[in-house]
Design a protein around this motif. Structure first.
Motif, PDB file in Angstrom:
ATOM      1  N   ARG A   2       0.851  -1.197   0.000  1.00 17.28           N
ATOM      2  CA  ARG A   2       0.000   0.000   0.000  1.00 17.28           C
ATOM      3  C   ARG A   2       0.884   1.243   0.000  1.00 17.28           C
ATOM      4  NH1 ARG A   2      -5.356   0.439   3.471  1.00 17.28           N
ATOM      5  NH2 ARG A   2      -5.903  -0.878   1.688  1.00 17.28           N
ATOM      6  N   PHE A 138       9.550  -4.511  -0.930  1.00  7.69           N
ATOM      7  CA  PHE A 138       8.433  -4.710  -1.857  1.00  7.69           C
ATOM      8  C   PHE A 138       8.817  -4.458  -3.306  1.00  7.69           C
ATOM      9  CE2 PHE A 138       8.023  -0.570   0.311  1.00  7.69           C
ATOM     10  CZ  PHE A 138       8.244   0.297  -0.746  1.00  7.69           C
ATOM     11  N   ASP A 217      -0.177   2.729 -13.088  1.00  4.63           N
ATOM     12  CA  ASP A 217       0.421   1.394 -13.155  1.00  4.63           C
ATOM     13  C   ASP A 217       1.196   1.201 -14.456  1.00  4.63           C
ATOM     14  OD1 ASP A 217      -1.384   0.672 -15.192  1.00  4.63           O
ATOM     15  OD2 ASP A 217      -2.565  -0.660 -13.912  1.00  4.63           O
ATOM     16  N   ASP A 236      -3.417   0.427  -3.552  1.00  6.66           N
ATOM     17  CA  ASP A 236      -2.837  -0.891  -3.304  1.00  6.66           C
ATOM     18  C   ASP A 236      -2.188  -1.377  -4.596  1.00  6.66           C
ATOM     19  OD1 ASP A 236      -3.579  -1.280  -0.570  1.00  6.66           O
ATOM     20  OD2 ASP A 236      -5.647  -1.556  -1.245  1.00  6.66           O
ATOM     21  N   ASP A 238       0.265  -4.221  -6.673  1.00  4.34           N
ATOM     22  CA  ASP A 238       0.832  -5.563  -6.786  1.00  4.34           C
ATOM     23  C   ASP A 238       2.072  -5.437  -7.670  1.00  4.34           C
ATOM     24  OD1 ASP A 238       1.508  -8.191  -7.169  1.00  4.34           O
ATOM     25  OD2 ASP A 238      -0.320  -8.723  -8.279  1.00  4.34           O
ATOM     26  N   ALA A 240       4.190  -7.464  -8.603  1.00  8.85           N
ATOM     27  CA  ALA A 240       4.319  -8.547  -9.584  1.00  8.85           C
ATOM     28  C   ALA A 240       3.631  -8.187 -10.902  1.00  8.85           C
ATOM     29  CB  ALA A 240       3.728  -9.834  -9.027  1.00  8.85           C
ATOM     30  N   HIS A 241       2.724  -7.203 -10.854  1.00  4.46           N
ATOM     31  CA  HIS A 241       2.044  -6.711 -12.059  1.00  4.46           C
ATOM     32  C   HIS A 241       3.054  -6.214 -13.091  1.00  4.46           C
ATOM     33  CE1 HIS A 241      -0.714  -4.113 -14.432  1.00  4.46           C
ATOM     34  NE2 HIS A 241       0.119  -3.135 -14.207  1.00  4.46           N
ATOM     35  N   ARG A 244       4.422  -9.120 -15.040  1.00  2.00           N
ATOM     36  CA  ARG A 244       3.380  -9.679 -15.912  1.00  2.00           C
ATOM     37  C   ARG A 244       3.190  -8.820 -17.158  1.00  2.00           C
ATOM     38  NH1 ARG A 244       0.630 -10.559 -10.960  1.00  2.00           N
ATOM     39  NH2 ARG A 244      -0.717  -8.760 -11.341  1.00  2.00           N
TER      40      ARG A 244
END
Length: 268
Positions: A2, A138, A217, A236, A238, A240-241, A244
């Motif tokens: 976050r 993170f 993003d 929030d 991610d 890992a996005h 991907r």
């Protein structure tokens, strides 16, 4: 993870001490976040050139001391925006500070591209030379500041240095809000990273700030955006996005380096 962008109000009537106290209080209120971000030159005012000499400080100065304590008390990684740094030779720099959850200074970036052309920051401050990334629990954070947004080669350098998130504190003027919104999305999209851009609001040095702090993003999608008041934008993420997106649309793999225009040849 976050992340929260604290879009501070920076007005000419505020003192640096008042701003530090308010910022520290807001940071402490973000306990439970992973990353908190403040704007550019919020202690002195990015457009208040006449205050820079007075409010300049070292990396162990009052702003670093207060922000280190706030990061430790909140248990967050804190990007404390930037300060007017005075080095041991007396040169001023626009310097970003990144503290870890224990309040340890883990990253220090001196702004490479200085705004003002023949006035202001361009003449009163020295320019940084180093690309800076910091590994966190993170992901890898890349550091840039405000006017740097107009120079894509810096962001490509941060990408090559492993950045998965790029943090950009700013004091972007309201008159060029459209550029801010376009460039933040573009830098996130072209580097396929999360971009967290924290602007200031209010008026100082005769300049109204744009606000509209934003989180974008790796697909170029805006995940959160502020308005023109002092507020906090939280998203929030991610991380890992990033991997991907880079796998699904591997445009970075197709980069062709070392292209040069032939001398003396033109095509109509």
């Amino acid at each position: 993870m976050r992340a929260s962008l604290i879009q501070l109000s920076v007005n000419s009537s505020d003192s640096a001490e008042d701003r530090r106290d308010r910022a520290a209080s807001l940071v402490r209120g973000r306990a439970g976040d992973d990353l908190v971000v403040l704007p550019e030159l919020w202690t002195a005012g990015a457009w208040a050139y006449d205050r820079w000499e007075h409010d300049a400080e070292g990396l162990d100065g009052p702003t670093a001391e207060v922000m280190s304590a706030a990061a430790r008390e909140a248990g967050v990684w804190l990007h404390a925006g930037s300060i007017v740094e005075r080095d041991t030779n007396g040169t001023l720099y626009n310097s970003a500070l990144l503290f870890d959850r224990a309040g340890v200074l883990r990253g220090h970036y001196r702004k490479i591209h200085r705004y003002g052309f023949d006035t202001g920051e361009a003449t009163l401050m020295g320019g940084g030379r180093d690309i800076v990334t910091v590994s966190t629990d993170f992901g890898v954070i890349g550091l840039a500041i405000c006017y740097d947004l107009r120079f894509p080669e810096l962001f490509r350098g941060l990408l090559d240095a492993g950045a998965e998130l790029i943090v950009v504190p700013a004091a972007w003027p309201a008159a060029r809000l459209g550029h801010w919104q376009l460039l933040t999305r573009t830098r996130a999209l072209e580097e396929q990273v999360f971009l967290l851009a924290c602007d200031a609001v209010g008026t100082h040095g005769g300049m109204q700030q744009a606000g509209h702090s934003t989180v974008v993003d790796a697909w170029g999608t805006v995940l959160g955006e502020a308005g023109t008041a002092e507020e906090v934008v939280t998203a929030d993420l991610d991380v890992a996005h990033v991997a991907r997106i880079r796998s699904e649309l591997p445009v970075l793999r197709d980069r062709v380096l070392g292209i040069e225009a032939p001398m003396g040849r033109h095509s109509n």
